[in-house]
Design a protein around this motif. Structure first.
Motif, PDB file in Angstrom:
ATOM      1  N   LEU A   1      85.303 -55.228-110.261  1.00  0.00           N
ATOM      2  CA  LEU A   1      83.883 -54.870-110.178  1.00  0.00           C
ATOM      3  C   LEU A   1      83.105 -56.001-109.505  1.00  0.00           C
ATOM      4  CD1 LEU A   1      81.688 -52.780-111.247  1.00  0.00           C
ATOM      5  CD2 LEU A   1      81.387 -54.377-113.147  1.00  0.00           C
ATOM      6  N   PRO A   2      82.459 -55.718-108.350  1.00  0.00           N
ATOM      7  CA  PRO A   2      81.697 -56.784-107.696  1.00  0.00           C
ATOM      8  C   PRO A   2      80.575 -57.295-108.609  1.00  0.00           C
ATOM      9  CG  PRO A   2      81.998 -54.929-106.197  1.00  0.00           C
ATOM     10  CD  PRO A   2      82.454 -54.477-107.556  1.00  0.00           C
ATOM     11  N   LEU A   3      80.415 -58.612-108.603  1.00  0.00           N
ATOM     12  CA  LEU A   3      79.354 -59.268-109.363  1.00  0.00           C
ATOM     13  C   LEU A   3      78.473 -59.997-108.359  1.00  0.00           C
ATOM     14  CD1 LEU A   3      78.259 -60.380-112.199  1.00  0.00           C
ATOM     15  CD2 LEU A   3      79.745 -62.340-111.766  1.00  0.00           C
ATOM     16  N   ALA A   4      77.228 -59.553-108.213  1.00  0.00           N
ATOM     17  CA  ALA A   4      76.292 -60.254-107.320  1.00  0.00           C
ATOM     18  C   ALA A   4      75.432 -61.136-108.213  1.00  0.00           C
ATOM     19  CB  ALA A   4      75.499 -59.251-106.505  1.00  0.00           C
ATOM     20  N   GLY A   5      74.176 -60.739-108.477  1.00  0.00           N
ATOM     21  CA  GLY A   5      73.338 -61.526-109.389  1.00  0.00           C
ATOM     22  C   GLY A   5      73.709 -61.301-110.843  1.00  0.00           C
ATOM     23  N   GLY A   6      74.283 -60.146-111.124  1.00  0.00           N
ATOM     24  CA  GLY A   6      74.727 -59.861-112.492  1.00  0.00           C
ATOM     25  C   GLY A   6      73.658 -59.295-113.413  1.00  0.00           C
ATOM     26  N   THR A   7      72.457 -59.037-112.896  1.00  0.00           N
ATOM     27  CA  THR A   7      71.375 -58.595-113.802  1.00  0.00           C
ATOM     28  C   THR A   7      71.576 -57.160-114.283  1.00  0.00           C
ATOM     29  OG1 THR A   7      69.956 -57.939-111.949  1.00  0.00           O
ATOM     30  CG2 THR A   7      69.660 -60.169-112.813  1.00  0.00           C
ATOM     31  N   ASP A   8      72.362 -56.385-113.567  1.00  0.00           N
ATOM     32  CA  ASP A   8      72.788 -55.081-114.082  1.00  0.00           C
ATOM     33  C   ASP A   8      74.173 -55.180-114.723  1.00  0.00           C
ATOM     34  OD1 ASP A   8      70.636 -53.252-113.476  1.00  0.00           O
ATOM     35  OD2 ASP A   8      71.141 -53.467-111.360  1.00  0.00           O
ATOM     36  N   VAL A   9      75.083 -55.927-114.084  1.00  0.00           N
ATOM     37  CA  VAL A   9      76.472 -55.976-114.561  1.00  0.00           C
ATOM     38  C   VAL A   9      76.577 -56.643-115.935  1.00  0.00           C
ATOM     39  CG1 VAL A   9      78.712 -57.089-114.159  1.00  0.00           C
ATOM     40  CG2 VAL A   9      77.576 -55.875-112.287  1.00  0.00           C
ATOM     41  N   ILE A  10      75.897 -57.759-116.146  1.00  0.00           N
ATOM     42  CA  ILE A  10      76.092 -58.507-117.395  1.00  0.00           C
ATOM     43  C   ILE A  10      75.548 -57.729-118.602  1.00  0.00           C
ATOM     44  CG2 ILE A  10      75.690 -60.707-118.606  1.00  0.00           C
ATOM     45  CD1 ILE A  10      75.831 -62.021-115.735  1.00  0.00           C
TER      46      ILE A  10
ATOM     47  N   GLY B   1      68.573 -61.217-109.284  1.00  0.00           N
ATOM     48  CA  GLY B   1      68.889 -59.871-108.803  1.00  0.00           C
ATOM     49  C   GLY B   1      68.883 -59.834-107.281  1.00  0.00           C
ATOM     50  N   THR B   2      69.881 -59.178-106.692  1.00  0.00           N
ATOM     51  CA  THR B   2      70.000 -59.143-105.239  1.00  0.00           C
ATOM     52  C   THR B   2      69.633 -57.756-104.703  1.00  0.00           C
ATOM     53  OG1 THR B   2      72.307 -58.431-105.285  1.00  0.00           O
ATOM     54  CG2 THR B   2      71.896 -60.815-105.315  1.00  0.00           C
ATOM     55  N   ILE B   3      69.365 -57.730-103.413  1.00  0.00           N
ATOM     56  CA  ILE B   3      69.019 -56.468-102.776  1.00  0.00           C
ATOM     57  C   ILE B   3      70.257 -55.568-102.709  1.00  0.00           C
ATOM     58  CG2 ILE B   3      69.319 -57.275-100.386  1.00  0.00           C
ATOM     59  CD1 ILE B   3      66.352 -55.749-100.268  1.00  0.00           C
TER      60      ILE B   3
ATOM     61  N   SER C   1      65.418 -48.004-108.581  1.00  0.00           N
ATOM     62  CA  SER C   1      65.618 -49.267-107.858  1.00  0.00           C
ATOM     63  C   SER C   1      64.472 -49.474-106.876  1.00  0.00           C
ATOM     64  CB  SER C   1      66.944 -49.236-107.095  1.00  0.00           C
ATOM     65  OG  SER C   1      68.042 -49.333-107.974  1.00  0.00           O
ATOM     66  N   ASP C   2      63.691 -50.541-107.083  1.00  0.00           N
ATOM     67  CA  ASP C   2      62.445 -50.676-106.325  1.00  0.00           C
ATOM     68  C   ASP C   2      62.615 -50.909-104.829  1.00  0.00           C
ATOM     69  OD1 ASP C   2      60.076 -50.406-108.065  1.00  0.00           O
ATOM     70  OD2 ASP C   2      61.079 -51.960-109.237  1.00  0.00           O
ATOM     71  N   SER C   3      63.702 -51.572-104.414  1.00  0.00           N
ATOM     72  CA  SER C   3      63.807 -51.854-102.976  1.00  0.00           C
ATOM     73  C   SER C   3      64.128 -50.587-102.179  1.00  0.00           C
ATOM     74  CB  SER C   3      64.887 -52.914-102.712  1.00  0.00           C
ATOM     75  OG  SER C   3      66.177 -52.397-102.997  1.00  0.00           O
TER      76      SER C   3
HETATM   77  C1  LIG Z   1      65.049 -57.198-117.688  1.00  0.00           C
HETATM   78  C2  LIG Z   1      65.383 -56.460-116.411  1.00  0.00           C
HETATM   79  C3  LIG Z   1      64.362 -55.904-115.647  1.00  0.00           C
HETATM   80  C4  LIG Z   1      64.657 -55.218-114.472  1.00  0.00           C
HETATM   81  N1  LIG Z   1      63.628 -54.695-113.744  1.00  0.00           N
HETATM   82  C5  LIG Z   1      63.890 -54.024-112.586  1.00  0.00           C
HETATM   83  C6  LIG Z   1      62.821 -53.476-111.812  1.00  0.00           C
HETATM   84  O1  LIG Z   1      61.628 -53.582-112.166  1.00  0.00           O
HETATM   85  N2  LIG Z   1      63.148 -52.821-110.661  1.00  0.00           N
HETATM   86  C7  LIG Z   1      64.435 -52.675-110.245  1.00  0.00           C
HETATM   87  O2  LIG Z   1      64.653 -52.084-109.190  1.00  0.00           O
HETATM   88  N3  LIG Z   1      65.464 -53.188-110.959  1.00  0.00           N
HETATM   89  C8  LIG Z   1      65.219 -53.856-112.124  1.00  0.00           C
HETATM   90  N4  LIG Z   1      66.264 -54.366-112.856  1.00  0.00           N
HETATM   91  C9  LIG Z   1      67.635 -54.095-112.422  1.00  0.00           C
HETATM   92  C10 LIG Z   1      68.313 -55.200-111.573  1.00  0.00           C
HETATM   93  O3  LIG Z   1      67.717 -56.441-111.800  1.00  0.00           O
HETATM   94  C11 LIG Z   1      68.259 -54.884-110.083  1.00  0.00           C
HETATM   95  O4  LIG Z   1      68.855 -53.634-109.842  1.00  0.00           O
HETATM   96  C12 LIG Z   1      68.979 -55.968-109.255  1.00  0.00           C
HETATM   97  O5  LIG Z   1      68.571 -55.896-107.914  1.00  0.00           O
HETATM   98  C13 LIG Z   1      70.484 -55.841-109.318  1.00  0.00           C
HETATM   99  O6  LIG Z   1      71.058 -56.838-108.495  1.00  0.00           O
HETATM  100  P1  LIG Z   1      72.209 -57.819-109.011  1.00  0.00           P
HETATM  101  O7  LIG Z   1      72.526 -58.711-107.893  1.00  0.00           O
HETATM  102  O8  LIG Z   1      71.826 -58.450-110.284  1.00  0.00           O
HETATM  103  O9  LIG Z   1      73.362 -56.748-109.247  1.00  0.00           O
HETATM  104  P2  LIG Z   1      74.675 -56.842-110.113  1.00  0.00           P
HETATM  105  O10 LIG Z   1      74.351 -56.669-111.545  1.00  0.00           O
HETATM  106  O11 LIG Z   1      75.474 -58.030-109.741  1.00  0.00           O
HETATM  107  O12 LIG Z   1      75.402 -55.550-109.544  1.00  0.00           O
HETATM  108  C14 LIG Z   1      74.847 -54.251-109.681  1.00  0.00           C
HETATM  109  C15 LIG Z   1      75.866 -53.202-109.220  1.00  0.00           C
HETATM  110  O13 LIG Z   1      76.103 -53.291-107.822  1.00  0.00           O
HETATM  111  C16 LIG Z   1      77.450 -53.611-107.529  1.00  0.00           C
HETATM  112  N5  LIG Z   1      77.378 -54.561-106.405  1.00  0.00           N
HETATM  113  C17 LIG Z   1      76.544 -55.640-106.325  1.00  0.00           C
HETATM  114  N6  LIG Z   1      76.640 -56.218-105.120  1.00  0.00           N
HETATM  115  C18 LIG Z   1      77.548 -55.494-104.412  1.00  0.00           C
HETATM  116  C19 LIG Z   1      78.069 -55.598-103.078  1.00  0.00           C
HETATM  117  N7  LIG Z   1      77.656 -56.540-102.224  1.00  0.00           N
HETATM  118  N8  LIG Z   1      78.986 -54.671-102.679  1.00  0.00           N
HETATM  119  C20 LIG Z   1      79.395 -53.684-103.517  1.00  0.00           C
HETATM  120  N9  LIG Z   1      78.923 -53.544-104.783  1.00  0.00           N
HETATM  121  C21 LIG Z   1      78.015 -54.436-105.220  1.00  0.00           C
HETATM  122  C22 LIG Z   1      78.019 -54.187-108.809  1.00  0.00           C
HETATM  123  O14 LIG Z   1      79.401 -54.001-108.911  1.00  0.00           O
HETATM  124  C23 LIG Z   1      77.243 -53.360-109.836  1.00  0.00           C
HETATM  125  O15 LIG Z   1      77.805 -52.099-109.968  1.00  0.00           O
HETATM  126  C24 LIG Z   1      66.000 -55.066-114.044  1.00  0.00           C
HETATM  127  C25 LIG Z   1      67.033 -55.642-114.803  1.00  0.00           C
HETATM  128  C26 LIG Z   1      66.745 -56.332-115.977  1.00  0.00           C
HETATM  129  C27 LIG Z   1      67.858 -56.933-116.768  1.00  0.00           C
END
Ligand SMILES: Cc1cc2nc3c(=O)[nH]c(=O)nc-3n(C[C@H](O)[C@H](O)[C@H](O)COP(=O)(O)OP(=O)(O)OC[C@H]3O[C@@H](n4cnc5c(N)ncnc54)[C@H](O)[C@@H]3O)c2cc1C
Ligand code: FES
Ligand code: FES
Lengths: 283, 159
Positions: free
Chosen positions: A27-36, A108-110, A121-123
């Motif tokens: 499972l890819p881990l980018a910022g982890g804000t959804d994964v963790i 969190g990443t785009i 997802s806001d972006s």
């Molecule tokens: C408290 C809280 C508030 C939040 N508020 C918002 C909000 O207001 N608006 C909003 O849109 N989101 C919100 N989020 C959700 C989250 O922060 C965003 O969706 C964020 O952009 C996810 O990015 P990440 O890098 O953390 O993803 P990760 O958790 O690392 O990954 C998310 C998913 O994408 C996959 N993935 C990631 N990168 C890749 C890649 N390069 N290639 C293939 N697969 C990939 C992972 O395997 C996983 O399934 C919130 C989360 C939390 C915990």
């Protein structure tokens, strides 16, 4: 919390080779804000994590002339603070600036926002009106998929088991474009959208053309509102035109009901946000 | 996995499972218990630390992700036992009640002021939207941050 195995490749080639070999078991881990939080909830089965954070340059934001290229690992904070994004695709800065909190935007990443494929997802609504294209890589090569076709259903995207999303190419907005991103949440801060509207159009002497509208959190995936966009095409903005568009989008949108909101409320609010954004242009 | 990072200005080399959370390693392995654990899902900000100068939730960071990075915790704000100006302002203003949220708020405030030394009230509020406090009602916290930001005079509406 369960502690999962982690593989942390240093290069993209290495990451793609691992993905080709292990597929969905990795499972890819980018910022982890959804994964963790997902690991903590027990959302994943037997997987190991593929930590992408050590791969160089995957977070770069580059001006390519007619387009901006954003690496999948660019954080919401990187996007908001990027002068390139602010100058050429400000509707994306606006959208990424509404994500979560400072702490969430730092991590969190785009790419994660797109791959999480939440209708909220806001972006995504902003990337969609901009006509952005996702660059997907596997060890076999690169594919390109328009953001509008990227998400299939909540949590499901066109990224295959051997793929990684590596970047997003975003055409620059034309100078003088009219745009907004408006989001309605439970409260102003730290709220996932109940409804959001992204709008982009060209304007000449008050007349709109090339009108694009995307709706977040309304349907199971981010969707367009083509009939409403067509109804605004070639029109000069005024109160009558705006009221017509508001009424039209309230019939065109087919909202879902979930824990965050009801169908009726969403239908009403899609119109309110569109009206608010369009009236803002008259000031 | 062998991981090298900097914590509060000092190099730290640890052999840890790369899937462990930063907050757990800070608290359990390094004894830095100033960083608190609340919601464990990014909502409350009690676990806020700085990672390469940015405020992050350390409950949402895995050890694998901090290789070669710089972490600053609340323990790193004090200088030889001397409170940082922000900490002193929290004490003086009465921005601390039970204190559970304070390390997180202080780290968010520190991150803000290091980028923007003279923030407006709105910028202060925005900077701590990821931090929850169940005791103070927030106003004293905003005032404490403003005190350090040197814009107390402009805030007469508080009285
Ligand atoms: C408290 C809280 C508030 C939040 N508020 C918002 C909000 O207001 N608006 C909003 O849109 N989101 C919100 N989020 C959700 C989250 O922060 C965003 O969706 C964020 O952009 C996810 O990015 P990440 O890098 O953390 O993803 P990760 O958790 O690392 O990954 C998310 C998913 O994408 C996959 N993935 C990631 N990168 C890749 C890649 N390069 N290639 C293939 N697969 C990939 C992972 O395997 C996983 O399934 C919130 C989360 C939390 C915990
Ligand atoms: S414990 Fe990390 S945000 Fe609440
Ligand atoms: S002082 Fe008790 S939670 Fe903030």
């Amino acid at each position: 919390m369960r502690t999962l195995e982690v593989l942390a490749p240093e290069t993209l080639e290495e990451a793609l080779a691992l993905k080709a070999h292990h597929g969905t078991a990795l499972l890819p881990l980018a910022g982890g804000t959804d994964v963790i939080p997902g690991i903590r909830r027990g959302a994943y089965g037997a997987v190991a994590l593929l930590d992408l954070s050590r791969i160089p340059d995957l977070n770069r934001i580059v001006d390519d002339g007619t387009e901006i290229r954003i690496g999948a690992l660019a954080t919401h904070a990187d996007v908001v603070e990027s002068a390139i994004v602010g100058a050429h695709i400000p509707v994306l800065s606006e959208a990424c600036g509404t994500v979560g909190s400072v702490q969430i935007r730092s991590r969190g990443t785009i790419g994660g926002n797109l791959c999480h494929a939440s209708p909220a997802s806001d972006s995504v609504p902003a990337l969609r009106v901009l006509g952005s294209v996702c660059e997907i890589r596997s060890s076999k090569g690169t594919r390109e998929i328009p953001v509008g076709d990227f998400c299939i259903s909540p949590g499901v995207t066109r990224v295959l088991p051997a793929d990684l999303l590596v970047g997003i190419r975003v055409p620059k907005m034309r100078p003088g474009s009219r745009w907004f991103y408006l989001k309605l949440g439970q409260r102003r801060a730290m709220a996932i959208a109940k409804v959001s509207v992204a709008f982009l159009a060209a304007e000449d002497g008050g007349v709109l053309s090339d009108v694009r509208i995307s709706l977040g959190a309304v349907a199971p995936t981010v969707c367009g509102a083509p009939r409403t966009a067509a109804c605004l095409e070639g029109k000069k903005l005024g109160e009558t035109v705006i009221s017509e568009a508001v009424e039209m989008i309230q019939t065109e949108a087919k909202p879902i009901a979930d824990i965050r909101s009801t169908e009726e409320y969403r239908r009403e609010m899609v119109g309110v946000l569109l009206g608010r954004g369009l009236r803002g242009f008259l000031e | 996995m062998y991981i090298c990072l900097t914590v509060n200005g000092k190099p730290v080399n640890v052999t840890v499972h790369p899937g462990r959370r930063l907050v757990d390693v800070l608290r359990m392995d390094l004894g830095l218990t100033g960083t608190k654990i609340g919601c464990e899902q990014g909502e409350c900000g009690a676990c806020t630390v700085l990672l390469d100068g940015r405020a992050v939730n350390s409950c949402l960071v895995l050890m694998s992700q901090v290789e070669g990075r710089e972490v600053l915790t609340i323990e790193g704000l004090t200088d030889d036992g001397e409170l940082h100006a922000l900490q002193q302002a929290f004490v003086d203003t009465g921005a601390v009640q039970c204190g559970f949220c304070s390390p997180g708020f202080l780290m968010s405030a520190y991150a803000l002021l290091s980028r923007n030394p003279h923030p407006s009230r709105d910028e202060i509020v925005e900077a701590v939207t990821g931090n929850l406090c169940r005791c103070t009602g927030y106003r004293k916290i905003f005032q404490a941050i403003e005190r350090v930001a040197g814009c107390v005079a402009a805030r007469t509406e508080e009285q």
